[in-house]
Write a protein that holds these residues in place. Structure first.
Motif, mmCIF file in Angstrom:
data_model
loop_
_atom_site.group_PDB
_atom_site.id
_atom_site.type_symbol
_atom_site.label_atom_id
_atom_site.label_comp_id
_atom_site.label_asym_id
_atom_site.label_seq_id
_atom_site.Cartn_x
_atom_site.Cartn_y
_atom_site.Cartn_z
ATOM 1 N N THR A 9 0.771 -1.203 0.082
ATOM 2 C CA THR A 9 -0.053 -0.117 0.109
ATOM 3 C C THR A 9 0.860 1.002 -0.009
ATOM 4 O OG1 THR A 9 -1.665 -1.446 1.032
ATOM 5 C CG2 THR A 9 -1.865 1.146 1.248
ATOM 6 N N LEU A 10 1.939 1.218 0.680
ATOM 7 C CA LEU A 10 3.007 2.219 0.872
ATOM 8 C C LEU A 10 3.330 2.752 -0.620
ATOM 9 C CD1 LEU A 10 4.789 1.865 4.165
ATOM 10 C CD2 LEU A 10 3.323 3.830 3.648
ATOM 11 N N PHE A 11 3.845 1.471 -1.373
ATOM 12 C CA PHE A 11 4.544 1.886 -2.500
ATOM 13 C C PHE A 11 3.502 2.168 -3.672
ATOM 14 C CE2 PHE A 11 8.322 -0.292 -0.841
ATOM 15 C CZ PHE A 11 9.035 0.544 -1.297
ATOM 16 N N ASN A 12 2.270 1.639 -3.667
ATOM 17 C CA ASN A 12 1.513 1.697 -4.926
ATOM 18 C C ASN A 12 0.141 2.521 -4.420
ATOM 19 O OD1 ASN A 12 2.817 -0.469 -6.437
ATOM 20 N ND2 ASN A 12 2.436 -1.716 -4.774
ATOM 21 N N VAL A 13 0.064 2.727 -3.332
ATOM 22 C CA VAL A 13 -1.297 3.984 -3.164
ATOM 23 C C VAL A 13 -0.602 5.192 -2.625
ATOM 24 C CG1 VAL A 13 -3.345 4.315 -2.041
ATOM 25 C CG2 VAL A 13 -2.720 2.165 -2.893
ATOM 26 N N VAL A 14 -0.129 5.119 -1.301
ATOM 27 C CA VAL A 14 0.543 6.289 -0.900
ATOM 28 C C VAL A 14 1.681 7.138 -1.702
ATOM 29 C CG1 VAL A 14 2.009 7.290 1.341
ATOM 30 C CG2 VAL A 14 -0.077 5.331 1.631
ATOM 31 N N ALA A 15 2.647 6.197 -2.204
ATOM 32 C CA ALA A 15 3.476 6.776 -3.090
ATOM 33 C C ALA A 15 3.071 7.487 -4.389
ATOM 34 C CB ALA A 15 4.787 5.743 -3.332
ATOM 35 N N ALA A 16 1.781 6.763 -4.773
ATOM 36 C CA ALA A 16 1.232 7.312 -6.066
ATOM 37 C C ALA A 16 0.627 8.597 -5.890
ATOM 38 C CB ALA A 16 0.169 6.175 -6.596
ATOM 39 N N CYS A 17 0.043 9.046 -4.668
ATOM 40 C CA CYS A 17 -0.683 10.253 -4.447
ATOM 41 C C CYS A 17 0.048 11.470 -5.209
ATOM 42 C CB CYS A 17 -1.326 10.226 -2.998
ATOM 43 S SG CYS A 17 -1.811 11.660 -2.647
ATOM 44 N N SER A 18 1.179 11.612 -4.573
ATOM 45 C CA SER A 18 1.642 12.821 -4.906
ATOM 46 C C SER A 18 2.724 13.011 -5.881
ATOM 47 C CB SER A 18 2.733 13.245 -3.493
ATOM 48 O OG SER A 18 2.011 13.002 -2.462
ATOM 49 N N ALA A 19 2.313 14.023 -6.789
ATOM 50 C CA ALA A 19 3.484 14.257 -7.892
ATOM 51 C C ALA A 19 4.810 14.429 -7.590
ATOM 52 C CB ALA A 19 3.019 15.448 -8.494
ATOM 53 N N GLU A 20 5.784 14.574 -8.502
ATOM 54 C CA GLU A 20 7.129 14.411 -8.172
ATOM 55 C C GLU A 20 7.657 15.566 -7.229
ATOM 56 O OE1 GLU A 20 9.220 13.812 -11.614
ATOM 57 O OE2 GLU A 20 8.884 11.499 -11.581
#
Lengths: 695, 695
Positions: free
Chosen positions: A348-359
């Motif tokens: 979830t951290l890598f594929n949801v939480v990290a997906a949320c924010s732009a670079e």
């Protein structure tokens, strides 16, 4: 030494969490995101809350013009509190004085709006506003005050007790007085107060807060909330927590409630309650979760939906549900020590939480679709956006719970990496990190973790300090390694295969010793249970913990992701750029000021691309089998990128689940009913007599 | 003779509609539903509107207590008007005096609530209520008054001008005065007033109404409505009607607007506008329509969604969108004479409109899902239900637009069967019907249509009366016959194959002549365009115009629809009961009082049923390819029932799209990345070197 700088500080449970003063992330994947969070996102959130008037609400309340001037939804206050919480954790990470000043400034804005009895809301209770607690279903007053309490706890733990903590305690006292025994027998439509009160009880040692949290948990499920358009399951008020068998209704509400229930269960030694939540988690993970770890497929009521109802193109998968799933998983991991909770947390951290924010940390996804068919339109830079449009990240939302939720999660993140118990230290998540804690008896232990994870799979743990006695270093071997082989290297040259779960090394460590975990991060094809109907006939690629996707910007001009077919008989390979070593970390996060965006590890898969046909090529998309002829294709190597990275290169289409080359319209008989094939209701099929010509 | 008893009465266009005094449905599939509608549904709707207070709103308005006592949503008035419209058409069908009295009673309730200037709403404009037109986005005032106008037109055409017609004219005059040239430059968030005003112009000959409708159509798409949470496309206010290329946004709103635009285009000879709507219809049918004809896949905003986003388990497919699609299709058919519009109309009538009502006409589907995984819970018998729960039909909804919409459609239905032009008579829909009209020159023509359609495919047209000159009888050959063969029999013993489209017989007919159309209704497998991702690897069965489904009540105990696999290499067969001949019709609908529910034609397909495993058998539903082993199956003949009939036998699970036996997790390489298979970004795949063991 037991740290107090902890987002979650249970007094019991299988594992003892390590605090932000014990674990530092020093480089790599998460360091970059945390750096962006600290240097960009926090100020971005404050600026937007000023711009849209949510911070101004507190001033308007004090100045008696709130009934006229209030801005934002009922729960806008909570964003201010979540930002305060994020700032507090970030200050503990080394953000220090400048952040303390920002916290003080924001606290000074909030404080005067608190009523003498501790109640705090800018949306209810003042002249011209609805009465306090007049809309428990959707008013979010306890939810908001819960986030206030959480922020106060964070301040106390991260920076020492201060004004914010006092405000939080007064609010909590008000809540207990109002909703405690003999008071209003009700719950809030949006859970959150439960875990906040437990944390405050843990901080202060006051039983009252824990009892109130337990009361809220037990009170839920007895229909005290009005049945709205979405039914009582929406608020988890349909069934008592102890009786429910699966997470249901609004995903964020369900997960927040479950997290609070675990907190109560742990503090009260309530094994039945804990078992009930574990059961619900298991069922949700087995049948109601996307491959990304995302939860919630319904847009309409932001709910889980029925088992296996997981269409990628209608995935809601709210970022906040991802954050809430991390909250729940972490609590269950601490309570039980079982690695499966850390597995989902990582996913979830890598594929949801990290997906949320732009670079750049200045725009966000609210919903995280797994299939985007239409290129998104750039959201306005100066206006808040509707929450569910998921083509491109937006700088702010009318309902903007996700940015601050991710901000506080990233600020807390080091605390989720490792734990300790009487036997030793456990590593759950892998990142460049320096860990210093002590085992029972005050024996100091220091570890330096270095890794190129998740691009690479090698995790090296170097012992910096160790008592002279034997202790156990535990390392999570992720469930995703099943079917490949993970290796543990205790002594150079000696590799031992380790199975998914936990690998341990028990011995007398000496400074300089190195333990190495080698995780097989080569990309692999993943298939879905056939009951996940919407992805039948497709495959996905996972590389280590990362889910990959095809994005149109990587395809030849004029082609789109819907034209792709992949060949799962050929193993996916690392693509151009190959695995990259992340920027070497330095000692503390705050000194990382030169981080650049490193090359993403791509994956290349064999497949074919159908010739573009334009759209509208058929007048009606449903035809007797065998018609029309499939579109001509050309073989191609197809580049995939990590899902978290999509939509950072302009409008695009994207898909996680890729149709296979085997996929084609099945041939069928002409169905003219002339009886040349027989089948009867008893299940007897006479295929020999079938002489269909196929159309 | 030109009938005036017409739901839609264009003054121009390719075909001339026949009125309810020219076409009578005398038996069969639709006669049963119309009988139930007339004898059960109309009274059911009235009783529920009394119970939930929607009729009472008019009295409360007159008595000055509406600000306190109003019940229902903003658009509750419209349900009363739609019921009035349904009653008027039904009275024309032979319902006569008893219905006239009910119409009068209801009109007497409505009339006093009309303001002196013609404005009529129980939701706005009175003391304590929001001001008139203060919420054009969601207030539905013009929508409601549009339905009022439609009801007034229906009364005039069906029973002669009366009080309701006068109320309608006053309301229309008010609308024109308020929103006409020089007035408020705005449109209603929910289109509907447009087609109503055109119909009133047709009735009265007053240009003012037509001009106002044209103004509303042209005004839309220029952003006069505030951009709400769903964006301006929700109201079709994002693009001018003439510029849009596809139906989009809220499906019912989009289709109502398109219908009104066709009305305006036809009356004004505005070919560009007509072409724009045809283009939008084509795109929506090719890419945004379920196999049932259902439109709209989004629950959240009730909208179409992106192209090919059509997940069966999240189909919204609102009944009212089906009704609206029938409205639009009928107008396009009249305007162009093209059979493709009648094709979709048939599909939608049989698979959406007919699916809405329970067999007893007293409960309804609001949403029409194509896949139900969880057994529904019986909705409360005495409370209105949330609209989107689609497990079982409910007696009434908090938003109850669908029951009255279906009621008025069934009451109008005979008018959709046939048309005339200078050359002769065209039959578009097949049902037992008696048709009497006249061709130019006053030459009377009478036809008697007898058929067992849709159970059987034989349609016999017997000439009852005919002029001595030659004329043309046209019969639609449905598009679904493509690939099978339809036959036309003009003279017994001589069959001529006819292609999809229109079959014609031009000659001097004599009374007693029979023309027979033989349509190949044997069940057939249907596949979907691969871009409809959610149904990849599945097939559906269509039998004639009917879409079929598997329903759990037809499976062995303990099995569920998700355990089914079908074998499309074996043609589906008619099942137990076989094709049934419907109850022979009698002369007029009102005398059909002994109709019983006849056996449904079932279909049996070859396939297999997986052994039940219970749920939660895997902890995580996504695994590397090849794992786990597929569940064991047993061969079976699987009974399918018409989709419209599902959920009439208690709670069940159901699916239209059936996975094929070929479906299994594809085998893949182990993905350990050891390089034994090469693929590069240029699309070169070296399969020879692959020696994977397949794990």
């Amino acid at each position: 030494m037991t740290s107090s700088v902890l987002p979650v500080a249970p007094t019991r449970g299988r594992l003892r969490p390590l605090g932000l003063d014990e674990v530092r992330i020093t480089g790599g994947f998460w360091a970059r995101r945390r750096h962006t969070n600290a240097t960009a996102t926090l100020d971005h959130c404050r600026a937007w809350m000023d711009r849209v008037g949510w911070t101004g609400n507190f001033r308007a309340a004090v100045e008696g013009r709130i009934h006229r001037d209030r801005r934002g939804r009922e729960f806008a206050d909570s964003e201010v509190y979540k930002l305060l919480e994020a700032m507090a954790w970030e200050a503990a990470n080394g953000g220090g004085t400048p952040l303390d000043e920002k916290i003080t400034a924001l606290t000074d804005l909030v404080a005067p709006a608190q009523d003498p009895d501790g109640y705090l809301s800018t949306a209810f209770g003042r002249p011209g506003q609805p009465a306090r607690y007049s809309d428990l279903e959707e008013g979010h007053e306890l939810y908001c005050q819960g986030h206030l309490v959480q922020a106060g706890v964070a301040q106390a733990r991260a920076r020492g007790e201060g004004e914010l903590t006092k405000i939080a305690e007064r609010a909590a006292d008000h809540v207990c007085s109002t909703f405690g025994p003999g008071g209003v027998e009700a719950v809030c439509g949006h859970p959150q107060i439960e875990s906040a009160l437990v944390e405050l009880a843990r901080l202060t040692g006051r039983q009252r807060y824990l009892d109130q949290a337990a009361l809220f948990v037990d009170r839920r499920g007895h229909g005290t909330l009005a049945e709205g358009e979405f039914g009582r399951a929406y608020f988890q008020d349909d069934l008592p927590v102890r009786s429910a068998t699966v997470l249901r209704g609004h995903a964020v509400r369900a997960l927040y409630l479950a997290a609070g229930a675990v907190d109560v269960a742990v503090e009260n030694g309530d094994d039945d309650l804990l078992a009930a939540v574990v059961r619900q988690w298991e069922a949700a993970v087995a049948r109601r979760t996307y491959i990304t770890g995302g939860m919630g497929s319904h847009h309409r009521d932001e709910s889980f939906g029925d088992d296996f109802t997981l269409p990628p193109d209608r995935a809601y998968s709210e970022t906040c549900a991802g954050v809430a799933s991390v909250m729940l998983g972490w609590r269950l991991l601490l309570a039980t020590g079982e690695s499966r909770f850390a597995d989902l947390l990582e996913r979830t951290l890598f594929n949801v939480v990290a997906a949320c924010s732009a670079e750049d940390g200045r725009s966000f996804f609210y919903a995280n679709t797994l299939h985007r068919r239409q290129r998104g339109v750039a959201p306005p830079a100066d206006l808040d956006s509707p929450r569910a449009d998921s083509g491109l990240r937006a700088p702010w939302f009318a309902v903007s719970c996700c940015p601050t939720n991710v901000a506080r999660t990233l600020a807390q993140l080091p605390a989720y990496l490792a734990t300790a118990d009487d036997e030793g230290v456990q590593l759950h998540q892998y990142a460049d990190a320096d860990i210093a804690t002590s085992l029972p008896g005050g024996h100091g232990v220091a570890l330096r973790v270095r890794t190129d994870y998740p691009s690479g799979g090698t995790v090296t743990v170097r012992i910096g300090r160790s008592p002279a006695r034997s202790w156990t270093l535990s390392l999570r071997v992720p469930a995703w390694t099943a079917g490949a082989t993970a290796w543990l290297v205790e002594t150079e040259g000696v590799r031992r295969p380790v199975a998914p779960g936990t690998a341990t090394v028990t011995r007398v460590f000496r400074p300089g010793d190195e333990i190495r975990l080698e995780l097989p991060v080569a990309p692999r094809w993943i298939g879905a249970d056939p009951r996940v109907d919407a992805v039948r006939g497709t495959v996905a690629v996972q590389r280590g913990p990362l889910v990959y996707c095809a994005e149109s910007v990587d395809l030849p001009d004029g082609h789109d992701v819907d034209a792709l077919r992949v060949d799962p008989s050929v193993a996916p390979q690392d693509g151009p750029g190959g695995p990259v070593t992340d920027t070497p970390g330095t000692d503390t996060v705050t000194t990382i000021t030169t981080i650049t965006t490193t090359t993403t590890t791509t994956v290349v898969v064999a497949g074919e691309i159908a010739v573009p046909t334009g759209q509208g090529d058929a007048a009606w998309p449903y035809e007797p089998l065998g018609r029309p002829a499939p579109r001509p294709t050309t073989p191609a190597g197809i580049v995939l990128v990590p899902y978290y990275s999509w939509a950072n290169r302009g409008p695009s289409t994207m898909r996680v689940w890729l149709p296979t080359t085997a996929e084609a319209r099945p041939e069928g008989p002409d169905g003219d009913g002339d009886g040349d094939v027989d089948v009867d209701v008893d299940g007897n099929v006479d295929r020999d007599s079938g002489t269909d010509t196929g159309r």
